[in-house]
Design an enzyme around this catalytic site. Structure first.
Site, mmCIF file in Angstrom:
data_model
loop_
_atom_site.group_PDB
_atom_site.id
_atom_site.type_symbol
_atom_site.label_atom_id
_atom_site.label_comp_id
_atom_site.label_asym_id
_atom_site.label_seq_id
_atom_site.Cartn_x
_atom_site.Cartn_y
_atom_site.Cartn_z
ATOM 1 N N ASN A 20 32.149 28.019 48.694
ATOM 2 C CA ASN A 20 32.396 29.416 49.029
ATOM 3 C C ASN A 20 32.015 29.661 50.500
ATOM 4 O O ASN A 20 31.214 30.523 50.828
ATOM 5 C CB ASN A 20 31.626 30.340 48.075
ATOM 6 C CG ASN A 20 32.127 31.768 48.189
ATOM 7 O OD1 ASN A 20 31.357 32.694 48.401
ATOM 8 N ND2 ASN A 20 33.409 31.962 48.098
ATOM 9 N N GLY A 57 20.464 26.518 57.169
ATOM 10 C CA GLY A 57 20.441 27.829 57.822
ATOM 11 C C GLY A 57 19.064 28.480 57.799
ATOM 12 O O GLY A 57 18.310 28.328 56.834
ATOM 13 N N GLY A 98 28.851 31.522 58.320
ATOM 14 C CA GLY A 98 27.482 30.977 58.420
ATOM 15 C C GLY A 98 27.494 29.473 58.189
ATOM 16 O O GLY A 98 26.914 28.705 58.959
ATOM 17 N N HIS A 99 28.193 29.036 57.138
ATOM 18 C CA HIS A 99 28.285 27.590 56.867
ATOM 19 C C HIS A 99 29.016 26.899 58.012
ATOM 20 O O HIS A 99 28.638 25.804 58.440
ATOM 21 C CB HIS A 99 29.115 27.325 55.599
ATOM 22 C CG HIS A 99 28.495 27.827 54.341
ATOM 23 N ND1 HIS A 99 29.005 28.889 53.637
ATOM 24 C CD2 HIS A 99 27.416 27.396 53.650
ATOM 25 C CE1 HIS A 99 28.272 29.089 52.553
ATOM 26 N NE2 HIS A 99 27.296 28.222 52.539
ATOM 27 N N LYS A 110 18.663 31.575 57.479
ATOM 28 C CA LYS A 110 18.664 32.713 56.546
ATOM 29 C C LYS A 110 17.810 32.391 55.320
ATOM 30 O O LYS A 110 17.067 33.227 54.842
ATOM 31 C CB LYS A 110 20.078 33.076 56.111
ATOM 32 C CG LYS A 110 20.083 34.370 55.301
ATOM 33 C CD LYS A 110 21.436 34.739 54.838
ATOM 34 C CE LYS A 110 21.803 34.043 53.573
ATOM 35 N NZ LYS A 110 20.975 34.448 52.406
ATOM 36 N N SER A 170 27.155 34.095 50.354
ATOM 37 C CA SER A 170 28.114 34.096 49.237
ATOM 38 C C SER A 170 27.781 35.230 48.268
ATOM 39 O O SER A 170 28.650 35.726 47.560
ATOM 40 C CB SER A 170 28.048 32.769 48.485
ATOM 41 O OG SER A 170 28.266 31.722 49.385
ATOM 42 N N MET A 199 26.965 24.797 48.710
ATOM 43 C CA MET A 199 27.438 24.989 47.333
ATOM 44 C C MET A 199 28.854 25.582 47.383
ATOM 45 O O MET A 199 29.328 26.169 46.403
ATOM 46 C CB MET A 199 26.478 25.885 46.560
ATOM 47 C CG MET A 199 25.099 25.232 46.450
ATOM 48 S SD MET A 199 24.139 25.766 45.040
ATOM 49 C CE MET A 199 23.880 27.466 45.460
HETATM 50 O O1 PAF Z 1 21.498 26.549 50.540
HETATM 51 C C1 PAF Z 1 22.247 26.079 49.653
HETATM 52 O O2 PAF Z 1 23.460 26.351 49.625
HETATM 53 C C2 PAF Z 1 21.662 25.166 48.594
HETATM 54 O O3 PAF Z 1 20.383 25.560 48.233
HETATM 55 C C3 PAF Z 1 21.683 23.674 48.998
HETATM 56 C C4 PAF Z 1 20.799 23.407 50.206
HETATM 57 C C5 PAF Z 1 23.110 23.258 49.310
HETATM 58 C C6 PAF Z 1 21.151 22.820 47.846
HETATM 59 O O4 PAF Z 1 21.932 22.965 46.706
#
Ligand code: PAF
Length: 293
Positions: A32, A149, A36-37, A151, A188, A30
């Site tokens: 930001n 993740g 971690g991402h 988390k 985030s 989503m």
């Molecule tokens: O973990 C997230 O950021 C959201 O739940 C995801 C998997 C992108 C779905 O909108």
């Protein structure tokens, strides 16, 4: 990196890759983006020849409209980070592209049971929003692999079940939780913490770690351990939603070996709803940073 906003453009790139028999890994986000991402994207690159990231703040998974509005948006910086990492395509559709009939009247993906416990008990409808959007992203992009993740352990587990139940040919890979140097899981939502709350926030990880160590030392009085962790968090100024010790399939822990246990918690600290867990298998074994199924 190519940035695409509509489904036809995304499918065109994906079809070209498929013609060349290139494998594709997807990391839905989503935005930001934090380390971690970025670690999930690095894992994705190990599993496939092409990597697609998505940025879509999914209104269907939020309880209230104002949570969607205040969700931190850092698109320009996110795009730079993805580009620097060598991501091939960023798919960032508008809400009307994903939900042309709105979120109320769209077809939904519902998984009873697993989505009604833990976070699902406190956020009714949240996981239906997640499973619906992820199913749509899988259908649009048709990845071979998708990385999520650890988390958000319940989300990971729910998505594994949905993928299996709906026979979607996507391999789900889990990425380890990335933490700040003081133990706080990166999220985030940490932006919502005041300076004083940020100082206290690592106590969530500390409490879960303490509980995990008690389990490893042989304590199996699960209810007492849950109660004592909840009290510890309350005394530290958190408002815990739950602290649970469960088996890794989110079933009861009674019959499980200690290495199959997981301690999960969600707790409010000021305006931030913090989520964390300790997977005992990760603590006990020197497991790799990603765990495929
Ligand atoms: O973990 C997230 O950021 C959201 O739940 C995801 C998997 C992108 C779905 O909108």
């Amino acid at each position: 990196m190519k940035t695409v906003r509509d489904i036809a453009a995304a499918r065109k790139v994906l079809a070209e890759w498929r013609d060349r028999q290139l494998s594709v890994a997807l990391v839905p986000t989503m935005g930001n983006l934090h380390p971690g991402h970025l670690s999930l994207l690095q894992i994705a690159a190990e599993y496939a020849e092409r990597v697609v990231a998505t940025i879509f703040v999914n209104p269907m998974q939020f309880d209230k409209q104002d949570e969607v509005t205040r969700y931190p948006r850092t698109f320009k910086e996110d795009r730079e980070k993805l580009n620097a990492l060598g991501v091939d395509v960023l798919f960032c559709p508008d809400t009307s592209v994903i939900y042309p009939h709105g979120t109320e009247l769209t077809t939904r993906v519902e998984l009873p049971g697993l989505t009604e416990i833990l976070c699902g008990a406190h956020r009714p409808g949240h996981f239906t929003g997640v499973t619906t959007v992820v199913t749509k992203l899988f259908n649009i992009l048709q990845p071979d692999v998708a990385v999520f993740g650890e988390k958000d352990y319940q989300q990971l587990h729910v998505l594994r079940r949905v993928t299996e139940d709906l026979n979607m040919p996507v391999r789900i890979v889990a990425g380890r939780t990335i933490r700040e140097s003081d133990g706080l899981a990166m999220s985030s939502r940490n932006h919502y913490l005041s300076a004083a709350e940020r100082e206290r926030a690592p106590q969530l990880h500390g409490t879960l770690m303490h509980t995990a160590k008690q389990l490893i030392s042989g304590d199996r009085d699960f209810s007492r351990l849950e109660r004592s962790a909840t009290l510890k968090l309350r005394n530290a100024g958190f408002k815990p939603e739950y602290v649970r010790i469960l088996a890794s399939d989110l079933g009861g822990p009674e019959q499980s070996a200690v290495s199959d246990l997981i301690v999960l918690a969600a707790a409010w600290l000021g305006e931030a709803r913090l989520l964390d867990n300790m997977i005992l298998r990760n603590l006990m074994h020197d497991a790799p940073h990603a765990s495929a199924r």
